[in-house]
Design a protein around this motif. Structure first.
Motif, PDB file in Angstrom:
ATOM      1  N   GLY A   1       8.155   5.079  -5.513  1.00  0.00           N
ATOM      2  CA  GLY A   1       7.177   4.361  -4.694  1.00  0.00           C
ATOM      3  C   GLY A   1       6.086   5.263  -4.131  1.00  0.00           C
ATOM      4  N   THR A   2       6.415   6.538  -3.890  1.00  0.00           N
ATOM      5  CA  THR A   2       5.440   7.439  -3.260  1.00  0.00           C
ATOM      6  C   THR A   2       4.525   8.119  -4.286  1.00  0.00           C
TER       7      THR A   2
ATOM      8  N   ASN B   1       1.287   1.974  -7.136  1.00  0.00           N
ATOM      9  CA  ASN B   1       0.798   0.595  -7.106  1.00  0.00           C
ATOM     10  C   ASN B   1       1.869  -0.429  -7.471  1.00  0.00           C
TER      11      ASN B   1
ATOM     12  N   GLN C   1       4.395  -3.382  -7.472  1.00  0.00           N
ATOM     13  CA  GLN C   1       4.310  -4.638  -6.702  1.00  0.00           C
ATOM     14  C   GLN C   1       5.414  -4.718  -5.657  1.00  0.00           C
TER      15      GLN C   1
ATOM     16  N   LYS D   1       8.363  -2.332  -3.610  1.00  0.00           N
ATOM     17  CA  LYS D   1       8.929  -1.003  -3.331  1.00  0.00           C
ATOM     18  C   LYS D   1      10.079  -1.164  -2.356  1.00  0.00           C
TER      19      LYS D   1
ATOM     20  N   GLN E   1      10.715   7.431   2.414  1.00  0.00           N
ATOM     21  CA  GLN E   1      10.352   6.030   2.256  1.00  0.00           C
ATOM     22  C   GLN E   1       8.828   5.899   2.186  1.00  0.00           C
ATOM     23  N   ALA E   2       8.323   5.201   1.161  1.00  0.00           N
ATOM     24  CA  ALA E   2       6.882   4.952   1.086  1.00  0.00           C
ATOM     25  C   ALA E   2       6.507   4.055   2.260  1.00  0.00           C
ATOM     26  N   GLU E   3       5.278   4.201   2.742  1.00  0.00           N
ATOM     27  CA  GLU E   3       4.858   3.409   3.914  1.00  0.00           C
ATOM     28  C   GLU E   3       4.985   1.914   3.677  1.00  0.00           C
ATOM     29  N   ASP E   4       4.728   1.498   2.445  1.00  0.00           N
ATOM     30  CA  ASP E   4       4.779   0.061   2.136  1.00  0.00           C
ATOM     31  C   ASP E   4       6.105  -0.354   1.483  1.00  0.00           C
ATOM     32  N   ALA E   5       7.141   0.486   1.605  1.00  0.00           N
ATOM     33  CA  ALA E   5       8.444   0.116   1.032  1.00  0.00           C
ATOM     34  C   ALA E   5       9.288  -0.645   2.055  1.00  0.00           C
ATOM     35  N   VAL E   6      10.135  -1.537   1.543  1.00  0.00           N
ATOM     36  CA  VAL E   6      11.042  -2.291   2.408  1.00  0.00           C
ATOM     37  C   VAL E   6      12.367  -1.530   2.475  1.00  0.00           C
TER      38      VAL E   6
END
Ligand code: DC
Length: 218
Positions: free
Chosen positions: A131-132, A137, A139, A141, A192-197
């Motif tokens: 994810g990072t 990109n 869809q 993460k 953890q990527a910023e936009d990962a759940v």
């Protein structure tokens, strides 16, 4: 670009089990990036490279041609043309993979292969930096984790089912040490990527986790 699902997290969090389940349910291709780092580690071990010898890793990793293919939906990793699936799941290879995966030349080579696979198909890919870095990109993460004792228990069960003699406390220590190495390395650390759940699988079934991830696909 097809659908890309990125699943990152520490060793033993259940990434491959979940990713395989999602791939089967959705008809996507499962890409196990850890297996690629393990195949590279196997090559280095076979060549007698010392895990702390960065220069030797730099030089030797260029000689390893790693590719993947699929047989009956199962990912096969080829090292210089040889199917090495049967050799990469040992603790020795895991330890070498943890030491050699921070190397920039190793990462450059394998990330290129991973990005090419994701460009051509719908994939669910698991690893540490998907994810990072690899699929920024994607869809969906997910950062999948579980507490270290639970992860050690799962690994212990897997090893004893295979008939291997092992010690739960040693496995847990090994997991904690591998987390430390993966999270503190300079290049593409596990985070953890910023936009990962964030999903904590400690007290969830495989089905519950897979459904939670699938529900994130738009
Ligand atoms: O998930 P695994 O235990 O098979 O991974 C083996 C090693 O490879 C582990 O030390 C972390 C590393 N790895 C990595 O650096 N980046 C990835 N995308 C996948 C694995």
């Amino acid at each position: 670009m097809g659908i890309n699902i990125a699943i990152d997290g520490p060793a033993g969090a259940g990434k491959s089990t979940i990713a395989k389940r999602i791939a089967a349910k959705k008809g996507y291709i499962y890409v196990d990036t850890g297996a690629m780092y393990r195949a590279m580690a196997l090559y280095l071990l076979r060549e007698g490279v010392d895990p702390s010898d960065t220069a030797a890793i730099d030089a030797k990793c260029q000689e390893a041609d790693i590719t993947i293919g699929y047989e009956d939906g199962v990912q096969i990793v080829y090292l210089n043309g040889e199917n090495v699936n049967g050799y990469i799941r040992t603790e020795e290879v895991g330890r070498m993979a943890s030491s050699s995966s921070p190397n920039p030349n190793v990462r450059k080579k394998l990330v290129q292969l991973q990005q090419k696979l994701a460009a051509d198909a719908d994939v669910v890919m698991d690893g540490r930096d998907i994810g990072t870095c690899v699929l920024p990109n994607a869809q969906v993460k997910v950062f999948l984790t579980a507490d270290s004792h639970e992860r050690a228990l799962r690994r212990y069960k897997e090893l004893t089912e295979r008939g291997e003699d092992c010690d739960l406390a040693v496995i847990e220590q090994d997991i904690i040490e591998r987390d430390r190495q993966d999270m503190t390395r300079e290049l593409s650390p596990l985070k953890q990527a910023e936009d990962a759940v964030l999903v904590d699988s400690s007290r969830m079934t495989v089905e519950e986790v897979a459904d939670a991830v699938i529900s994130l696909i738009k």
